[in-house]
Scaffold this active site. Structure first.
Site, PDB file in Angstrom:
ATOM      1  NE  ARG A 101      -3.777   0.614   2.059  1.00 51.11           N
ATOM      2  CZ  ARG A 101      -4.957   0.575   2.670  1.00 51.11           C
ATOM      3  NH1 ARG A 101      -5.128   1.215   3.814  1.00 51.11           N
ATOM      4  NH2 ARG A 101      -5.959  -0.098   2.153  1.00 51.11           N
ATOM      5  CG  HIS A 128      -8.595   0.054  -2.491  1.00 51.79           C
ATOM      6  ND1 HIS A 128      -7.762  -0.994  -2.143  1.00 51.79           N
ATOM      7  CD2 HIS A 128      -9.275   0.379  -1.348  1.00 51.79           C
ATOM      8  CE1 HIS A 128      -7.933  -1.283  -0.864  1.00 51.79           C
ATOM      9  NE2 HIS A 128      -8.839  -0.467  -0.366  1.00 51.79           N
ATOM     10  CD  GLN A 131     -12.932  -2.262  -0.297  1.00 55.86           C
ATOM     11  OE1 GLN A 131     -12.103  -2.090   0.570  1.00 55.86           O
ATOM     12  NE2 GLN A 131     -14.094  -2.877  -0.067  1.00 55.86           N
ATOM     13  CG  ASP A 225     -13.793   6.025  -0.493  1.00 58.67           C
ATOM     14  OD1 ASP A 225     -13.636   5.807   0.724  1.00 58.67           O
ATOM     15  OD2 ASP A 225     -12.847   6.112  -1.305  1.00 58.67           O
ATOM     16  CB  CYS A 265     -13.966   0.739   0.604  1.00 55.31           C
ATOM     17  SG  CYS A 265     -13.426   2.466   0.623  1.00 55.31           S
ATOM     18  NE  ARG A 293      -9.878  -5.324   0.908  1.00 58.32           N
ATOM     19  CZ  ARG A 293      -9.156  -4.321   1.416  1.00 58.32           C
ATOM     20  NH1 ARG A 293      -9.762  -3.346   2.068  1.00 58.32           N
ATOM     21  NH2 ARG A 293      -7.851  -4.256   1.228  1.00 58.32           N
TER      22      ARG A 293
HETATM   23  N1  NVA Z   1     -10.293   6.540  -1.049  1.00 55.55           N
HETATM   24  C1  NVA Z   1      -9.902   6.088   0.270  1.00 55.55           C
HETATM   25  C2  NVA Z   1     -10.033   4.600   0.389  1.00 55.55           C
HETATM   26  C3  NVA Z   1      -9.784   4.072   1.780  1.00 55.55           C
HETATM   27  C4  NVA Z   1      -9.783   2.575   1.867  1.00 55.55           C
HETATM   28  C5  NVA Z   1      -8.480   6.533   0.551  1.00 55.55           C
HETATM   29  O1  NVA Z   1      -7.639   6.422  -0.330  1.00 55.55           O
HETATM   30  O2  NVA Z   1      -8.220   6.986   1.661  1.00 55.55           O
END
Ligand code: NVA
Length: 308
Positions: A101, A128, A131, A225, A265, A293
């Site tokens: 990540r 992502h 997800q 989100d 998410c 997940r």
């Molecule tokens: N768009 C959000 C997703 C979190 C899982 C972020 O990047 O923070």
């Protein structure tokens, strides 16, 4: 170069179906496949905050018979103390898979180019994809097996990783994805073009609607989100003002299909992108998404390893 999963369209429609089938199979029989038996090691690196991702990868890797190794990206100084390419070469000699990540998509692409082992995108600024596999599995469970033709409305910050991933993964699944976002917060033209190209094969489609009501009209699935993605905290105040009309409320949900489900998410900010009564209400499937997940990522790892 080993097969990696860096963005949603790294899987063809047939491969996405195969990964989803595998995820459902592994959910039904969590210890039924041990491609990491040994235990083989999976290196996991988190440069941004994480709860679901770290815990679901660790649990899932263990269930696959493997060992999740947590590599501290700051201690390692990836791209600072040594280049991404050199880190990749080293980790590729210790681990069978690398899960990362991080911020820039270019960095994870460099990791995949030099590691010699599969690399899995556990969220970047741009995508992502894990997800989305979990989300598609969740939709299959709640809407029956066939994803093709379902209507998805993603409401809120369409210009974030989740908006991009929905366009690509949704089109791959043959779904009709509408991004309900203010001007300036829709995914880039390149993302719509990529989704359209995939949609020409699958029957899926993608479009942007500025009006949140028009976006959710008749939707089978309503997704939102956070309005402030990780790394954008300094823009929080401005974003709260811009996105206020895009909160997923009971009133907005009244425009979706009668049996529409709601997805997020997580982490969720009740009273901002989603009303508490919606995320905690009967249409919400967010806890299934969070559980899925693990099953989804196990399937991704098993699939990539089987590709050699
Ligand atoms: N768009 C959000 C997703 C979190 C899982 C972020 O990047 O923070």
């Amino acid at each position: 170069m080993a097969r990696s999963f860096l963005r949603d369209d790294d899987l063809t429609p047939a491969e996405q179906r195969r990964v989803l089938d595998l995820a459902a199979q592994l959910k039904a029989d969590p210890f039924g496949a041990k491609p990491l038996a040994g235990p083989r090691t999976v290196a996991t690196i988190y440069d941004k905050p994480t709860l679901r991702t770290q815990s679901s990868f660790a649990a899932g890797i263990a269930e696959l018979g493997g060992h999740p190794m947590l590599v501290d990206g700051k201690l390692a100084g990836i791209g600072v103390r040594e280049s991404v390419a050199d880190v990749a070469r080293v980790l590729g000699r210790q681990a069978s898979v690398i899960v990362w990540r991080t911020f820039e998509q270019a960095k994870i692409e460099e990791m995949a180019a030099f590691s010699g082992v599969p690399v899995v995108n556990a969220l970047t600024d741009d995508f992502h994809p894990c997800q989305l596999i979990a989300d598609l599995l969740t939709i299959r469970e709640h809407k029956g097996g066939d994803l093709a033709g379902l209507r998805v409305a993603f409401v809120g910050d369409g210009a974030c990783n989740m908006g991009n991933s929905w366009l690509l993964a949704g089109a791959t699944a043959g779904m009709h994805v509408v991004i309900g976002a203010p001007e300036g917060y829709a995914p880039g033209e390149d993302m719509f073009a990529a989704a359209a190209k995939i949609g020409a094969e699958t029957g899926g489609s993608a479009r942007w609607e500025q009006d949140p009501v028009a976006a959710v009209a008749g939707a089978d699935v309503v997704v939102t989100d956070t309005w402030v993605s990780m790394g954008r905290e300094e823009e929080a105040a401005a974003r709260l003002a811009v996105f206020a009309p895009y909160q997923v409320t009971e009133e907005l949900m009244a425009h979706a299909a009668d049996d529409a489900i709601v997805m997020h998410c997580l982490p969720a900010y009740r009273g901002k992108e989603i009303a508490a009564s919606v995320i905690d209400g009967p249409r919400s499937v967010v806890w299934d998404e969070a559980e899925n997940r693990r099953h989804a990522q196990k399937a991704v790892i098993a699939f990539l390893l089987e590709q050699g």
